[in-house]
Design a protein around this motif. Structure first.
Motif, PDB file in Angstrom:
ATOM      1  N   VAL A   1       0.836  -1.202   0.000  1.00 11.72           N
ATOM      2  CA  VAL A   1       0.000   0.000   0.000  1.00 11.72           C
ATOM      3  C   VAL A   1       0.874   1.256   0.000  1.00 11.72           C
ATOM      4  O   VAL A   1       0.604   2.222  -0.721  1.00 11.72           O
ATOM      5  CB  VAL A   1      -0.946   0.008   1.216  1.00 11.72           C
ATOM      6  N   PHE A   2       1.940   1.248   0.808  1.00 13.67           N
ATOM      7  CA  PHE A   2       2.812   2.420   0.896  1.00 13.67           C
ATOM      8  C   PHE A   2       3.452   2.755  -0.444  1.00 13.67           C
ATOM      9  O   PHE A   2       3.407   3.910  -0.895  1.00 13.67           O
ATOM     10  CB  PHE A   2       3.907   2.182   1.947  1.00 13.67           C
ATOM     11  N   VAL A   3       4.057   1.762  -1.096  1.00 11.19           N
ATOM     12  CA  VAL A   3       4.717   2.052  -2.372  1.00 11.19           C
ATOM     13  C   VAL A   3       3.689   2.405  -3.449  1.00 11.19           C
ATOM     14  O   VAL A   3       3.979   3.173  -4.375  1.00 11.19           O
ATOM     15  CB  VAL A   3       5.607   0.881  -2.848  1.00 11.19           C
ATOM     16  N   ARG A   4       2.477   1.870  -3.315  1.00  7.43           N
ATOM     17  CA  ARG A   4       1.430   2.227  -4.270  1.00  7.43           C
ATOM     18  C   ARG A   4       1.033   3.694  -4.113  1.00  7.43           C
ATOM     19  O   ARG A   4       0.742   4.377  -5.096  1.00  7.43           O
ATOM     20  CB  ARG A   4       0.216   1.315  -4.071  1.00  7.43           C
ATOM     21  N   ILE A   5       1.011   4.189  -2.876  1.00  6.42           N
ATOM     22  CA  ILE A   5       0.723   5.601  -2.636  1.00  6.42           C
ATOM     23  C   ILE A   5       1.800   6.476  -3.277  1.00  6.42           C
ATOM     24  O   ILE A   5       1.506   7.499  -3.903  1.00  6.42           O
ATOM     25  CB  ILE A   5       0.616   5.881  -1.124  1.00  6.42           C
ATOM     26  N   VAL A   6       3.062   6.072  -3.115  1.00  4.63           N
ATOM     27  CA  VAL A   6       4.167   6.828  -3.727  1.00  4.63           C
ATOM     28  C   VAL A   6       4.019   6.824  -5.247  1.00  4.63           C
ATOM     29  O   VAL A   6       4.215   7.859  -5.903  1.00  4.63           O
ATOM     30  CB  VAL A   6       5.528   6.224  -3.316  1.00  4.63           C
ATOM     31  N   GLN A   7       3.655   5.679  -5.816  1.00  5.75           N
ATOM     32  CA  GLN A   7       3.405   5.610  -7.261  1.00  5.75           C
ATOM     33  C   GLN A   7       2.310   6.596  -7.667  1.00  5.75           C
ATOM     34  O   GLN A   7       2.421   7.288  -8.682  1.00  5.75           O
ATOM     35  CB  GLN A   7       2.968   4.200  -7.651  1.00  5.75           C
ATOM     36  N   GLY A   8       1.242   6.633  -6.880  1.00  6.87           N
ATOM     37  CA  GLY A   8       0.126   7.518  -7.196  1.00  6.87           C
ATOM     38  C   GLY A   8       0.519   8.983  -7.177  1.00  6.87           C
ATOM     39  O   GLY A   8       0.110   9.768  -8.043  1.00  6.87           O
ATOM     40  N   LEU A   9       1.323   9.369  -6.196  1.00 15.31           N
ATOM     41  CA  LEU A   9       1.793  10.760  -6.116  1.00 15.31           C
ATOM     42  C   LEU A   9       2.620  11.114  -7.348  1.00 15.31           C
ATOM     43  O   LEU A   9       2.449  12.189  -7.943  1.00 15.31           O
ATOM     44  CB  LEU A   9       2.628  10.948  -4.849  1.00 15.31           C
ATOM     45  N   ALA A  10       3.513  10.205  -7.734  1.00 16.10           N
ATOM     46  CA  ALA A  10       4.379  10.462  -8.888  1.00 16.10           C
ATOM     47  C   ALA A  10       3.579  10.532 -10.183  1.00 16.10           C
ATOM     48  O   ALA A  10       3.782  11.433 -11.011  1.00 16.10           O
ATOM     49  CB  ALA A  10       5.452   9.370  -8.991  1.00 16.10           C
ATOM     50  N   PHE A  11       2.660   9.588 -10.370  1.00  8.85           N
ATOM     51  CA  PHE A  11       1.883   9.561 -11.604  1.00  8.85           C
ATOM     52  C   PHE A  11       0.948  10.761 -11.684  1.00  8.85           C
ATOM     53  O   PHE A  11       0.685  11.289 -12.764  1.00  8.85           O
ATOM     54  CB  PHE A  11       1.079   8.256 -11.677  1.00  8.85           C
ATOM     55  N   GLY A  12       0.445  11.198 -10.527  1.00  8.01           N
ATOM     56  CA  GLY A  12      -0.420  12.373 -10.501  1.00  8.01           C
ATOM     57  C   GLY A  12       0.306  13.636 -10.930  1.00  8.01           C
ATOM     58  O   GLY A  12      -0.259  14.513 -11.584  1.00  8.01           O
ATOM     59  N   ALA A  13       1.584  13.729 -10.554  1.00  6.07           N
ATOM     60  CA  ALA A  13       2.376  14.905 -10.916  1.00  6.07           C
ATOM     61  C   ALA A  13       2.861  14.858 -12.358  1.00  6.07           C
ATOM     62  O   ALA A  13       3.137  15.893 -12.972  1.00  6.07           O
ATOM     63  CB  ALA A  13       3.575  15.016  -9.978  1.00  6.07           C
ATOM     64  N   GLU A  14       2.946  13.663 -12.915  1.00  2.00           N
ATOM     65  CA  GLU A  14       3.548  13.456 -14.241  1.00  2.00           C
ATOM     66  C   GLU A  14       2.781  14.085 -15.390  1.00  2.00           C
ATOM     67  O   GLU A  14       3.337  14.820 -16.205  1.00  2.00           O
ATOM     68  CB  GLU A  14       3.699  11.941 -14.474  1.00  2.00           C
ATOM     69  N   TRP A  15       1.475  13.795 -15.495  1.00  3.23           N
ATOM     70  CA  TRP A  15       0.744  14.083 -16.724  1.00  3.23           C
ATOM     71  C   TRP A  15       0.723  15.564 -17.062  1.00  3.23           C
ATOM     72  O   TRP A  15       0.970  15.948 -18.215  1.00  3.23           O
ATOM     73  CB  TRP A  15      -0.690  13.561 -16.644  1.00  3.23           C
ATOM     74  N   GLY A  16       0.421  16.416 -16.070  1.00  6.75           N
ATOM     75  CA  GLY A  16       0.315  17.844 -16.355  1.00  6.75           C
ATOM     76  C   GLY A  16       1.591  18.412 -16.952  1.00  6.75           C
ATOM     77  O   GLY A  16       1.557  19.134 -17.952  1.00  6.75           O
ATOM     78  N   GLY A  17       2.736  18.074 -16.345  1.00  4.74           N
ATOM     79  CA  GLY A  17       4.002  18.582 -16.860  1.00  4.74           C
ATOM     80  C   GLY A  17       4.309  18.072 -18.248  1.00  4.74           C
ATOM     81  O   GLY A  17       4.738  18.825 -19.132  1.00  4.74           O
TER      82      GLY A  17
END
Length: 445
Positions: A127-143
């Motif tokens: 769950v923890f690493v999945r949360i980190v993945q989610g934060l990174a992927f959320g920041a990715e698309w806009g940029g």
């Protein structure tokens, strides 16, 4: 729309780095999709037994899909952070940071101990690493999408952002090919190897992304002193309606994908309609077609506008909801391949192709990263828990439950498409034609 308003979309003829930026952003999208969506494949095929044993298959699948959803729930926060930084410090730093974060989290999944080794600590770490993945992927698309959009020529913004959007089917293809190849390894290696192998892609992506220049639109905003102090607050105050509409537009695409692809993988296996190898082959075929389909759909919006494609595609998806399950229920492999190809290359890719240019055009340059990221990532919370909800619907109503949910998502997208203004209509295309003819082209000089 005036010609002055169009100038906030970047240089008329684009920049000399437009193609390089689009490819660099697209490569990053490939890697982050491989990492993030690969988790969905593993959740459907392996994680139920590896991290949630001792329960019946349905409960294990539900727990696995709930973990999948946690990553999607974290994406809006990643979008807020990435959007804020993208509007404050630039698009490029967000691209590099998000890729590093995603790469480390995904590599870590390949090293995680299972439930058999450490008990409840195993799903907690997952769950923890999945949360980190989610934060990174959320920041990715806009940029990524804004870098491509703001470097591209006015008349071909759909085409250039389509390169970035096509990175997602490339990543999906690579992830599924890797999982397909690793099935022969057996045991835990079948799911560990794909995650560990991703580190090679991350290193390549970082090298490419480090060389792309900053967005010319952000540079202009910075030079004119119009950087907003709190872009998230500003865009919510002034443009909340477009954020809401953007969420509706995205739900049809991302939550629809969660039903027709993510959940469908599990459905095909649990109902013994296809084995793991057949399912992965069908996904690989659909992904390969989707690479070209996404770019073709995106380029089409440069000629007909963003909204018409969205209206027709969501209407088709709504009508396809029940036939989609009727086809796979035949158990014929060719019917399963056809269904997944239509679900992905038509229903999903057409919407993703239109989003690349449409979402940035809905917001002002000074809050564009925040607005586009919010609209794009908030909808991810719905899609993230959709496989979990769909599994519950199937238990209660059979396959008709998931089918009707898919249709409902499509209708939400149809409503949003009708309600959202066209940003590349006949008037905008005429103004762009005039500007292209009257402005010297120094890019290819």
């Amino acid at each position: 729309m005036s010609k002055d308003a169009l100038t906030m979309r970047g240089p008329v003829h684009g920049t000399k780095d437009a193609r390089r930026v689009a490819i660099g952003s697209g490569v990053g999208a490939v890697i982050e999709t491989y990492d993030f969506i690969g988790f969905g494949t593993a959740a459907a095929l392996y994680f139920g037994t590896a991290f949630f044993p001792g329960s019946d298959p349905v409960t294990g699948t539900l727990a696995s899909f709930a973990t999948l959803g946690v990553g999607f729930a974290a994406r809006p926060l990643g979008g807020i952070i990435g959007g804020h930084l993208g509007d404050k410090v630039g698009r490029k730093p967000v691209l590099v940071a998000s890729l590093i974060l995603m790469g480390l989290a995904t590599f870590a999944i390949g090293l995680l101990p299972t439930y058999a080794a450490v008990g409840l600590l195993a799903p907690a770490l997952l769950v923890f690493v999945r949360i980190v993945q989610g934060l990174a992927f959320g920041a990715e698309w806009g940029g990524a999408i804004l870098m491509s959009y703001e470097h591209a020529p006015w008349k071909t913004k759909g085409k250039y952002t389509g390169i970035v959007q096509a990175g997602f089917p490339v990543g999906l293809l690579l992830a599924n090919l890797t999982f397909l190849a690793s099935t022969g390894l057996g045991g835990e290696l079948a799911w560990r190897v794909p995650f560990l192998a991703s580190i090679v892609l991350v290193i390549v992506g970082l090298i490419i992304r480090s060389k792309v220049p900053e967005s010319p639109v952000f540079d202009e905003v910075k030079d004119t002193g119009t950087i907003v102090k709190a872009p998230i607050v500003e865009v919510i105050k002034t443009d909340w309606r477009n954020i809401v509409k953007g969420i509706g537009l995205r739900i049809a695409e991302t939550a629809g994908y969660a039903v027709s692809i993510t959940y469908m993988i599990s459905y095909l296996n649990s109902q013994h309609l296809a084995d793991k190898t057949q399912t992965l082959i069908a996904l690989c075929i659909a992904s390969a077609i989707g690479i070209f389909a996404t770019q073709a759909w995106a380029a089409l919006t440069d000629r007909i506008g963003r909204r018409p494609l969205y209206v027709w595609s969501t209407a088709f998806a709504a009508l396809f909801a029940i036939p989609m399950f009727l086809l796979v229920n035949t158990g014929l492999f060719i019917a399963i391949i056809l269904t997944i190809v239509i679900s992905y290359a038509v229903c999903q890719n057409s919407l993703a192709g239109a989003q690349g240019a449409w979402f940035p055009e809905l917001f002002q340059a000074k809050t564009r990263a925040s607005g586009a990221s919010l609209a794009y990532q908030i909808s991810a919370m719905v899609s993230g828990f959709t496989p979990f909800i769909t599994t519950l619907l199937f238990v209660s109503f059979g396959w008709m439950g998931p089918a009707l949910l898919f249709g409902a998502y499509a209708l939400i997208g149809l409503w949003a498409a009708v309600a959202t203004r066209e940003t590349w209509g006949k008037r905008e295309r005429e103004l762009a034609d005039e500007a292209t003819k009257s402005t010297p082209n120094t890019v290819n000089a």
